[in-house]
Scaffold this motif. Structure first.
Motif, PDB file in Angstrom:
ATOM      1  N   ALA A 158       0.885  -1.252   0.035  1.00 32.31           N
ATOM      2  CA  ALA A 158      -0.019  -0.022   0.113  1.00 32.31           C
ATOM      3  C   ALA A 158       0.936   1.152  -0.033  1.00 32.31           C
ATOM      4  CB  ALA A 158      -0.917  -0.034   1.079  1.00 32.31           C
ATOM      5  N   ALA A 159       1.985   1.076   0.663  1.00 39.45           N
ATOM      6  CA  ALA A 159       2.957   2.412   0.843  1.00 39.45           C
ATOM      7  C   ALA A 159       3.532   2.580  -0.481  1.00 39.45           C
ATOM      8  CB  ALA A 159       3.759   2.268   2.019  1.00 39.45           C
ATOM      9  N   LYS A 160       4.086   1.566  -1.253  1.00 40.62           N
ATOM     10  CA  LYS A 160       4.616   1.757  -2.490  1.00 40.62           C
ATOM     11  C   LYS A 160       3.616   2.291  -3.363  1.00 40.62           C
ATOM     12  CE  LYS A 160       7.564  -0.768  -5.395  1.00 40.62           C
ATOM     13  NZ  LYS A 160       8.668  -2.074  -5.515  1.00 40.62           N
ATOM     14  N   LEU A 161       2.343   1.682  -3.418  1.00 44.00           N
ATOM     15  CA  LEU A 161       1.425   2.091  -4.359  1.00 44.00           C
ATOM     16  C   LEU A 161       1.018   3.438  -4.196  1.00 44.00           C
ATOM     17  CD1 LEU A 161      -0.692  -1.224  -4.432  1.00 44.00           C
ATOM     18  CD2 LEU A 161       0.226  -0.121  -6.564  1.00 44.00           C
ATOM     19  N   GLY A 162       1.233   3.849  -2.852  1.00 52.21           N
ATOM     20  CA  GLY A 162       0.524   5.500  -2.920  1.00 52.21           C
ATOM     21  C   GLY A 162       1.676   6.268  -3.474  1.00 52.21           C
ATOM     22  N   MET A 163       2.945   6.015  -3.364  1.00 57.04           N
ATOM     23  CA  MET A 163       3.949   6.738  -3.956  1.00 57.04           C
ATOM     24  C   MET A 163       3.924   6.447  -5.587  1.00 57.04           C
ATOM     25  SD  MET A 163       7.480   6.150  -1.225  1.00 57.04           S
ATOM     26  CE  MET A 163       7.025   4.570  -1.209  1.00 57.04           C
ATOM     27  N   LEU A 164       3.572   5.405  -6.141  1.00 54.40           N
ATOM     28  CA  LEU A 164       3.466   5.066  -7.217  1.00 54.40           C
ATOM     29  C   LEU A 164       2.293   6.101  -7.862  1.00 54.40           C
ATOM     30  CD1 LEU A 164       4.128   1.496  -7.975  1.00 54.40           C
ATOM     31  CD2 LEU A 164       5.449   3.132  -8.906  1.00 54.40           C
ATOM     32  N   ARG A 165       1.230   6.052  -7.356  1.00 50.70           N
ATOM     33  CA  ARG A 165       0.038   6.854  -7.686  1.00 50.70           C
ATOM     34  C   ARG A 165       0.455   8.515  -7.858  1.00 50.70           C
ATOM     35  NH1 ARG A 165      -2.734  10.495  -5.129  1.00 50.70           N
ATOM     36  NH2 ARG A 165      -1.977   9.920  -3.099  1.00 50.70           N
ATOM     37  N   LYS A 166       1.438   8.834  -7.143  1.00 52.19           N
ATOM     38  CA  LYS A 166       1.670  10.318  -7.173  1.00 52.19           C
ATOM     39  C   LYS A 166       2.739  10.354  -8.138  1.00 52.19           C
ATOM     40  CE  LYS A 166       1.510  11.318  -2.206  1.00 52.19           C
ATOM     41  NZ  LYS A 166       2.471  11.387  -0.863  1.00 52.19           N
ATOM     42  N   THR A 167       3.499   9.453  -8.477  1.00 53.17           N
ATOM     43  CA  THR A 167       4.582   9.513  -9.882  1.00 53.17           C
ATOM     44  C   THR A 167       3.653   9.440 -10.971  1.00 53.17           C
ATOM     45  OG1 THR A 167       6.246   8.476  -8.690  1.00 53.17           O
ATOM     46  CG2 THR A 167       6.425   8.196 -10.847  1.00 53.17           C
ATOM     47  N   ALA A 168       2.692   8.526 -11.095  1.00 54.90           N
ATOM     48  CA  ALA A 168       1.792   8.481 -12.231  1.00 54.90           C
ATOM     49  C   ALA A 168       1.015   9.806 -12.469  1.00 54.90           C
ATOM     50  CB  ALA A 168       0.662   7.166 -11.872  1.00 54.90           C
ATOM     51  N   GLU A 169       0.513  10.418 -11.317  1.00 52.63           N
ATOM     52  CA  GLU A 169      -0.519  11.518 -11.464  1.00 52.63           C
ATOM     53  C   GLU A 169       0.546  12.565 -12.169  1.00 52.63           C
ATOM     54  OE1 GLU A 169      -2.179  12.374  -7.611  1.00 52.63           O
ATOM     55  OE2 GLU A 169      -3.537  10.718  -8.084  1.00 52.63           O
ATOM     56  N   GLU A 170       1.626  12.698 -11.561  1.00 47.06           N
ATOM     57  CA  GLU A 170       2.558  13.748 -12.250  1.00 47.06           C
ATOM     58  C   GLU A 170       2.752  13.495 -13.539  1.00 47.06           C
ATOM     59  OE1 GLU A 170       6.169  13.391  -9.569  1.00 47.06           O
ATOM     60  OE2 GLU A 170       5.064  14.171  -7.744  1.00 47.06           O
ATOM     61  N   ALA A 171       2.715  12.443 -13.919  1.00 52.50           N
ATOM     62  CA  ALA A 171       2.970  12.048 -15.441  1.00 52.50           C
ATOM     63  C   ALA A 171       1.475  11.925 -16.226  1.00 52.50           C
ATOM     64  CB  ALA A 171       3.740  10.768 -15.648  1.00 52.50           C
ATOM     65  N   GLY A 172       0.447  12.277 -15.594  1.00 55.46           N
ATOM     66  CA  GLY A 172      -0.883  12.311 -16.307  1.00 55.46           C
ATOM     67  C   GLY A 172      -1.209  11.100 -16.526  1.00 55.46           C
ATOM     68  N   MET A 173      -1.008  10.256 -15.497  1.00 51.68           N
ATOM     69  CA  MET A 173      -1.470   8.751 -15.717  1.00 51.68           C
ATOM     70  C   MET A 173      -2.412   8.383 -14.417  1.00 51.68           C
ATOM     71  SD  MET A 173       1.975   6.847 -17.779  1.00 51.68           S
ATOM     72  CE  MET A 173       0.776   5.118 -18.014  1.00 51.68           C
ATOM     73  N   ILE A 174      -2.839   6.958 -14.723  1.00 53.49           N
ATOM     74  CA  ILE A 174      -3.755   6.813 -13.630  1.00 53.49           C
ATOM     75  C   ILE A 174      -3.171   5.277 -13.149  1.00 53.49           C
ATOM     76  CG2 ILE A 174      -6.100   5.664 -12.920  1.00 53.49           C
ATOM     77  CD1 ILE A 174      -7.203   7.640 -15.209  1.00 53.49           C
ATOM     78  N   ILE A 175      -3.244   5.158 -11.995  1.00 53.60           N
ATOM     79  CA  ILE A 175      -2.729   3.797 -11.166  1.00 53.60           C
ATOM     80  C   ILE A 175      -3.978   3.033 -10.949  1.00 53.60           C
ATOM     81  CG2 ILE A 175      -1.699   2.722  -9.125  1.00 53.60           C
ATOM     82  CD1 ILE A 175       0.179   3.112 -10.927  1.00 53.60           C
ATOM     83  N   MET A 176      -4.130   2.000 -11.550  1.00 53.62           N
ATOM     84  CA  MET A 176      -5.260   1.085 -10.814  1.00 53.62           C
ATOM     85  C   MET A 176      -4.692  -0.062 -10.119  1.00 53.62           C
ATOM     86  SD  MET A 176      -8.347  -0.814 -12.979  1.00 53.62           S
ATOM     87  CE  MET A 176      -7.198  -1.523 -14.463  1.00 53.62           C
TER      88      MET A 176
END
Length: 232
Positions: A158-176
């Motif tokens: 969960a913690a890693k996914l939270g960070m990946l979500r932020k990286t994805a949002e900065e790149a204009g993408m969505i984490i599912m």
């Protein structure tokens, strides 16, 4: 909150729709991690409900590294999937070094123009997920990345996914987020990660097994939890 449900039969699409799902991922060979379904099943799934159907494009389960012959098959599958009326495709391709196979991805995306595209859990086998995310951001056609944050069930990362979500949002993408999610853990998962698209498979089935039927009441339970969950 977007709820995507895995379907392996036409009946699953109807049940997912009854339970309040937002989107279908259609696959065959679920014991092998999901393979391209028959076009007959794609056509039936598209007609079974108003839900958008995204179809797995994966010709075999040996690896996520594909030969020229594999790519030719995948290109033909994408063409047939489009003709069957599906909303999108689910794809992924890696090179021998555990990075994104840009040549393969580019060719597949050219064939998928106009379709909704998800990069699947091949992502979880990349050598550097943050770098892979930034590389995938080069492709505007790829709207989202399905990931568990690694090879273990998603709640464990969960913690890693939270960070990946932020990286994805900065790149204009969505984490599912997907893998290992069910009514018992999905509320906490979305609160901890801030993820707003989730992918549910065996967690909405009797005994949490793909050998058992998809249950409308379980899809409804998950839908209700998502509708009341507040991501951080």
């Amino acid at each position: 909150m977007i709820l995507e449900v895995i379907a392996i039969r036409r009946e699953d699409v109807e049940i997912a729709y009854e339970g309040g799902a937002d989107r279908i991922e259609l696959v065959s060979g679920i014991a092998e991690g999901g393979l391209t379904p028959s076009i007959g099943l794609v056509e039936a799934a598209v007609k079974a409900s108003p839900l958008p159907v995204n179809v797995m494009v994966r010709p075999h389960s040996q690896s996520f590294c594909y030969s020229k012959a594999d790519i030719a098959i995948m290109l033909r599958d994408i063409e047939a999937i489009r003709e069957a009326g599906a909303a999108g495709i689910v794809l992924g391709a890696l090179n021998d070094g555990g990075g994104i196979d840009h040549d393969a991805v580019s060719r597949l995306l050219d064939a998928a123009e106009g379709l909704d595209v998800t990069f699947h859990r091949a992502f979880d086998e990349t050598a550097d997920m943050n770098a892979a995310m930034r590389e995938l951001a080069r492709y505007p056609q790829i709207r989202r990345v399905l990931t568990a944050g690694g090879l273990e069930p998603a709640p464990q990362a969960a913690a890693k996914l939270g960070m990946l979500r932020k990286t994805a949002e900065e790149a204009g993408m969505i984490i599912m987020g997907g893998y290992g999610l069910h009514a018992g853990n999905i509320g906490l998962f979305v609160r901890e990660t801030g993820i707003r698209e989730v992918h549910v498979g065996s967690g909405a089935r009797r005994a949490r097994s793909f050998q058992e039927p998809l249950l409308a009441e379980e899809v409804k339970r998950i839908r209700t939890i998502l509708d009341t969950a507040e991501p951080r």
